[in-house]
Design a protein around this motif. Structure first.
Motif, PDB file in Angstrom:
ATOM      1  N   ASP A 458       0.839  -1.191   0.000  1.00  0.00           N
ATOM      2  CA  ASP A 458       0.000   0.000   0.000  1.00  0.00           C
ATOM      3  C   ASP A 458       0.881   1.251   0.000  1.00  0.00           C
ATOM      4  N   VAL A 459       0.252   2.377  -0.242  1.00  0.00           N
ATOM      5  CA  VAL A 459       0.985   3.637  -0.393  1.00  0.00           C
ATOM      6  C   VAL A 459       1.741   3.986   0.879  1.00  0.00           C
ATOM      7  N   SER A 470       3.292  10.875  -0.734  1.00  0.00           N
ATOM      8  CA  SER A 470       2.200   9.930  -1.014  1.00  0.00           C
ATOM      9  C   SER A 470       1.556  10.176  -2.368  1.00  0.00           C
ATOM     10  N   ASP A 471       1.355  11.449  -2.710  1.00  0.00           N
ATOM     11  CA  ASP A 471       0.730  11.759  -4.005  1.00  0.00           C
ATOM     12  C   ASP A 471       1.637  11.335  -5.159  1.00  0.00           C
ATOM     13  N   ARG A 474       1.208   7.636  -5.625  1.00  0.00           N
ATOM     14  CA  ARG A 474      -0.051   7.315  -6.316  1.00  0.00           C
ATOM     15  C   ARG A 474       0.072   7.579  -7.821  1.00  0.00           C
ATOM     16  N   CYS A 477       2.269   4.784  -9.272  1.00  0.00           N
ATOM     17  CA  CYS A 477       1.486   3.544  -9.335  1.00  0.00           C
ATOM     18  C   CYS A 477       0.428   3.625 -10.436  1.00  0.00           C
ATOM     19  N   GLY A 478      -0.190   4.804 -10.593  1.00  0.00           N
ATOM     20  CA  GLY A 478      -1.181   4.968 -11.655  1.00  0.00           C
ATOM     21  C   GLY A 478      -0.561   4.785 -13.028  1.00  0.00           C
ATOM     22  N   LYS A 488      -4.692  -2.173  -9.284  1.00  0.00           N
ATOM     23  CA  LYS A 488      -5.180  -1.667  -8.009  1.00  0.00           C
ATOM     24  C   LYS A 488      -6.094  -2.720  -7.399  1.00  0.00           C
ATOM     25  N   ASP A 492      -5.688   2.517  -2.086  1.00  0.00           N
ATOM     26  CA  ASP A 492      -4.254   2.824  -1.983  1.00  0.00           C
ATOM     27  C   ASP A 492      -3.379   1.570  -1.922  1.00  0.00           C
TER      28      ASP A 492
END
Length: 566
Positions: A458-459, A470-471, A474, A477-478, A488, A492
């Protein structure tokens, strides 16, 4: 528990009994009828090192049992008097702050004395009757060791301005300087600040202005180390000594003393580049293809190594007591240690080392290093903005290598860098075969981290390990989801897609296919039968149970919890 203790006294005594000896932070003395004279050596050692706890009335020779008939009040009064609070002359000079309390071991009283480390400006604490040279101690493991002259020099001069880099090299002349390097330094300093050479209209005046020479034309040490043709003619040990060891310690029994060794000499820029090359040929590398070219990724980033080497050469001690010592680089199978003579200067400590504030022992050398070009690379040797250590930390953490470890002693400073190990090349091969498309460095680092930690992360877990925003995680990962590398699988939470089996959704299918309706299986047995990593199995099983796909036997905390297909 007495307020001065960090842990219960019972646990401390239990640890000492189990080990059979004191340790670096705890010393015991029997002191049956009076205070032991050697208590003051320990007071000095703790005050000069990192502080510690002295337990009086405990007998090490008898197995750390309380001393019979311990005269606790008398011993307390003798200690208070000796430290200088009893109205009489103190036994120690520069006495440290301390705290006293009573404790109980096996039903009997002991006296607890907490010694606090002195501020740098007050060190060293020493036994007055012996003098500073013979009465100053440091703590090493369970021993109180007399400090060396070099250590005492560093403690006493750690806050004083130093002109060691301005020392005149008596036998050197301007003919010992490389004219091309001198011209580059002058040109670069003129670009950095036009005023620095205002009014210096001749080469001789410019050399004086830049602290390369004196007004009499004598060469300064800073100038020799920056632009000298061969500084080791005058200071043979001012070099970088790179040694490669076969085991995790030096001179392991039955092993060769060195696998490889290189003495890197010349001016500082040449020393750094030669040392970097010597390190590089002994590190594992992974090839990265980018467009029509390729580059080699080192298991420890070159930028980190270069910064550590530059810091070691620029911030080392150059006083006469230390010029007979080289900067050393020791390469072990699991780490690299870069050590320079001289401790931290100017009030820098391990705690504030990465605060971005630059404090330089050798300001003349630092100024020149900011304008001295590297021999075979872009840029100058140093930037003197205090950003080097934070950059090293960020770079190591971003590669999942962990923070550099800094070992500070009174007379030396060591940077310890963990090696990535053999998995670097193996991870690179895995990424190329698994992904089949070009990834950014951050995408590769994230994938390596996830692979090493079970493919499902997880994040928050990634942020705690890699120290990324964290952003940003994300977004990365996106992008990897868009490239069909991750999927996903929760809020998260992301999982590496197994390209040989299809999408992440098929992972649950594989687990379900491996389960039986008649035979109970553990998570590990399911992992073996399905070919799915155990961490992924443990991630998916609770979700499958919530959906009613499987039946669970045993408590959630049981290691023998078993599963079957419904």
């Amino acid at each position: 528990m007495p307020m001065l203790l960090d842990e219960p006294l019972g646990l401390i005594v239990e640890r000492l009994r189990r080990r059979g000896t004191d340790d670096a932070s705890v010393e015991v003395k029997a002191c049956t009828n009076k205070l032991s004279a050697d208590v003051w050596e320990t007071v000095s050692a703790f005050a000069n090192t990192a502080g510690g706890l002295i337990i009086l009335g405990l007998n090490e020779a008898e197995g750390f049992v309380p001393s019979a008939n311990f005269a606790i009040d008398r011993v307390r009064d003798q200690f208070v008097s000796g430290i200088g609070d009893g109205g009489s002359a103190a036994v120690v000079t520069h006495a440290p702050r301390y705290e006293l309390d009573r404790g109980e071991v096996d039903g009997l009283q002991v006296l607890l004395v907490r010694i606090f480390e002195l501020e740098l400006k007050a060190k060293p604490c020493y036994i007055g009757a012996r003098g500073v040279q013979n009465g100053s101690y440091k703590r090493v493991d369970d021993k109180d060791i007399k400090m060396s002259p070099a250590e005492l020099y560093e403690l006493q001069s750690a806050l004083l301005p130093s002109d060691a880099d301005g020392t005149v090299v008596s036998e050197a002349t301007v003919e010992d300087l490389d004219p091309d390097v001198v011209r580059s330094i002058i040109a670069n300093r003129r670009l950095q600040t036009p005023r620095v050479l205002r009014g210096a209209d001749t080469l001789e005046k410019q050399l004086v202005r830049l602290n390369i020479t004196t007004k009499d034309g004598a060469v300064k040490l800073a100038g020799l180390l920056s632009a000298g043709i061969y500084p080791q003619q005058f200071y043979p040990k001012l070099m970088i000594d790179v040694a490669v060891h076969s085991d995790v310690e030096k001179s392991a029994p039955g092993q060769p003393r060195f696998i490889d060794r290189q003495l890197c000499d010349g001016p500082i820029p040449a020393c750094i580049e030669d040392a970097l090359a010597a390190i590089g040929r002994n590190l594992r590398k992974a090839a990265i293809v980018q467009g029509t070219g390729r580059r080699d990724d080192w298991e420890v980033p070159q930028e980190v190594l270069r910064e550590a080497l530059a810091n070691a050469c620029i911030h080392r001690e150059y006083s006469p007591m230390f010029v007979g010592q080289a900067v050393s680089v020791d390469i072990y199978p699991d780490r690299i240690e870069i050590k320079n003579p001289g401790g931290l200067w100017g009030g820098k400590t391990v705690d504030n080392l990465a605060d971005g504030e630059s404090r330089c022992r050798n300001p003349k050398l630092m100024s020149l290093m900011g304008a001295t070009p590297l021999e075979h690379a872009e840029g100058a040797v140093a930037e003197s903005q205090g950003s080097g250590i934070p950059a090293m930390i960020r770079e190591m953490e971003s590669r999942s290598l962990g923070r550099p470890k800094f070992i500070v002693k009174a007379d030396s400073f060591t940077v310890l860098l963990s090696r990535h190990g053999a998995e670097l090349a193996e991870n690179r091969t895995w990424i190329q075969s698994h992904v089949g498309t070009e990834l950014t460095d951050r995408e590769e680092t994230l994938l390596m981290f996830m692979r090493e930690h079970g493919c499902v992360c997880d994040v928050q877990k990634i942020r705690e390990a890699l120290k990324w925003d964290s952003d940003d995680i994300r977004l990365i990962c996106g992008d990897l989801v868009d490239k069909h590398v991750l999927s996903k699988c929760g809020k998260d939470t992301f999982e590496i897609i197994d390209l040989n089996r299809g999408s992440s959704a098929s992972t649950a299918d594989r687990i379900l296919e491996a389960l039986s309706a008649e035979v109970d299986m553990t998570a590990r047995e399911i992992a073996v039968a399905s070919g799915v990593r155990i961490s992924s199995v443990r991630y998916h099983l609770p979700k499958m149970a919530d959906k009613g796909l499987i039946e669970v036997m045993g408590s959630s905390t049981s290691r023998n919890r078993r599963y079957r297909k419904k």
